[in-house]
Design a protein around this motif. Sequence first.
Motif, PDB file in Angstrom:
ATOM      1  N   GLY A 117       0.814  -1.210   0.000  1.00 15.40           N
ATOM      2  CA  GLY A 117       0.000   0.000   0.000  1.00 15.40           C
ATOM      3  C   GLY A 117       0.844   1.255   0.000  1.00 15.40           C
ATOM      4  O   GLY A 117       0.553   2.229  -0.689  1.00 15.40           O
ATOM      5  N   ARG A 118       1.919   1.216   0.765  1.00 11.62           N
ATOM      6  CA  ARG A 118       2.789   2.390   0.835  1.00 11.62           C
ATOM      7  C   ARG A 118       3.450   2.654  -0.520  1.00 11.62           C
ATOM      8  O   ARG A 118       3.593   3.791  -0.946  1.00 11.62           O
ATOM      9  N   MET A 119       3.858   1.560  -1.189  1.00 10.42           N
ATOM     10  CA  MET A 119       4.494   1.731  -2.497  1.00 10.42           C
ATOM     11  C   MET A 119       3.485   2.227  -3.529  1.00 10.42           C
ATOM     12  O   MET A 119       3.829   2.961  -4.441  1.00 10.42           O
ATOM     13  N   ALA A 120       2.242   1.818  -3.384  1.00 14.02           N
ATOM     14  CA  ALA A 120       1.232   2.233  -4.355  1.00 14.02           C
ATOM     15  C   ALA A 120       0.805   3.674  -4.126  1.00 14.02           C
ATOM     16  O   ALA A 120       0.447   4.370  -5.074  1.00 14.02           O
ATOM     17  N   ASP A 121       0.834   4.134  -2.859  1.00 13.57           N
ATOM     18  CA  ASP A 121       0.324   5.465  -2.540  1.00 13.57           C
ATOM     19  C   ASP A 121       1.363   6.567  -2.674  1.00 13.57           C
ATOM     20  O   ASP A 121       1.014   7.725  -2.894  1.00 13.57           O
ATOM     21  N   THR A 122       2.633   6.229  -2.501  1.00 11.54           N
ATOM     22  CA  THR A 122       3.665   7.263  -2.508  1.00 11.54           C
ATOM     23  C   THR A 122       3.980   7.684  -3.934  1.00 11.54           C
ATOM     24  O   THR A 122       4.384   6.877  -4.758  1.00 11.54           O
ATOM     25  N   THR A 123       3.779   8.957  -4.212  1.00 12.39           N
ATOM     26  CA  THR A 123       4.060   9.462  -5.566  1.00 12.39           C
ATOM     27  C   THR A 123       5.318  10.322  -5.534  1.00 12.39           C
ATOM     28  O   THR A 123       5.629  10.962  -4.540  1.00 12.39           O
ATOM     29  N   PHE A 124       6.050  10.310  -6.646  1.00  9.01           N
ATOM     30  CA  PHE A 124       7.276  11.091  -6.740  1.00  9.01           C
ATOM     31  C   PHE A 124       7.470  11.548  -8.179  1.00  9.01           C
ATOM     32  O   PHE A 124       6.773  11.075  -9.086  1.00  9.01           O
ATOM     33  N   ASP A 125       8.405  12.474  -8.366  1.00  8.20           N
ATOM     34  CA  ASP A 125       8.736  12.946  -9.708  1.00  8.20           C
ATOM     35  C   ASP A 125      10.107  12.399 -10.077  1.00  8.20           C
ATOM     36  O   ASP A 125      11.025  12.419  -9.267  1.00  8.20           O
ATOM     37  N   VAL A 126      10.224  11.928 -11.297  1.00  8.39           N
ATOM     38  CA  VAL A 126      11.523  11.428 -11.735  1.00  8.39           C
ATOM     39  C   VAL A 126      11.722  11.821 -13.196  1.00  8.39           C
ATOM     40  O   VAL A 126      10.777  11.829 -13.979  1.00  8.39           O
ATOM     41  N   THR A 127      12.965  12.194 -13.520  1.00 10.67           N
ATOM     42  CA  THR A 127      13.266  12.619 -14.890  1.00 10.67           C
ATOM     43  C   THR A 127      14.375  11.757 -15.455  1.00 10.67           C
ATOM     44  O   THR A 127      15.459  11.671 -14.882  1.00 10.67           O
ATOM     45  N   ASN A 128      14.091  11.095 -16.545  1.00  9.44           N
ATOM     46  CA  ASN A 128      15.116  10.325 -17.238  1.00  9.44           C
ATOM     47  C   ASN A 128      15.070  10.734 -18.702  1.00  9.44           C
ATOM     48  O   ASN A 128      15.227  11.892 -19.017  1.00  9.44           O
ATOM     49  N   SER A 129      14.782   9.791 -19.569  1.00  9.80           N
ATOM     50  CA  SER A 129      14.600  10.163 -20.966  1.00  9.80           C
ATOM     51  C   SER A 129      13.337  11.006 -21.122  1.00  9.80           C
ATOM     52  O   SER A 129      13.230  11.835 -22.016  1.00  9.80           O
TER      53      SER A 129
END
Lengths: 162, 139
Positions: A107-119
């Motif tokens: 649940g924690r992995m599904a709920d935690t949102t983050f921003d990531v920049t790659n390609s």
Amino acid sequence: MIRNTYIVEDIQDCIVEYLQALQVSAPWNRWTIIYGYPNEEKFNLEEVLIYVQPPKFQSGEIKNQGSQIGLGQWMMRLGVWNDRLAGGAEEIGIAESQILYSFRHKGRMADTTFDVTNSAAYTGTTLLAQGIQIDRIEGPTEVLKNVDTNEFRSEFDIFLKG
Amino acid sequence: MSSTGKGGTVNVLRWNAKVNKLLREYGPEVKKIVDYGNNKLGGNIASNLSGGSYMPGRLPVTRVTGTLFRAYQQKMVTPYLYMHGMDSRVSNYAKYVHFGTKHMAPRPYFENAVQYAKMPIMHFWRATFLNSVRKTGRA
């Protein structure tokens, strides 16, 4: 989806960003999360240091009577390091349990949102949306125990589905 | 020999013959696999400990005086069990090289060797062990 391209640093990015997204509240905001093994200049034992090493693709175990030979998986090493003045055994215990919780609780992995920049730039994404599925986490293993009684260090192995 | 179940009598004569035949075949085959694995692992560790140029934080570990290399020991506990390890009386710093310290990054010469020995051992296992099962044929 990041996992499809199998870029090693991208997987590391996602895990680091996920952990940094947890730093909005205590106890995570007390700790520092860095990429790779801490070198001498970065080393700071005034607070708990969590280092995330890049993943390695490795052969898994044979399952189902030798049918799936060469089953692959990603293995990542994640370490926690601090010293007596930065909370000592109690603080590292909290960090270890928080890491276990963060990688075992779906649940924690599904709920935690983050921003990531790659390609491409992804905003408000999750680990699952990037195709990173945690198979299991092993640890904590106390590393070089009893060498320096003022320092506490332990490591986790995280296995991602290949 | 037969066993009586609820539904009637099951003849396990041929099963027993098969198991006995397999056990006769397994002994030398398992020894072969263990020896192969031991040699493979030993070779990997030795090559990880005998690097040429100085590369901090990378494998293989540079061999300057050879003390770390000399500390590497392997020992046969039983014919089916080998132990690989570093002798701390020869080099007390072996663990620091493997796990890393504040001042140097880890160079996991054992872990790396195990990782790269896994796949060849699996293939060897498949080739010898499963063939030995096939060789026994029908009982």
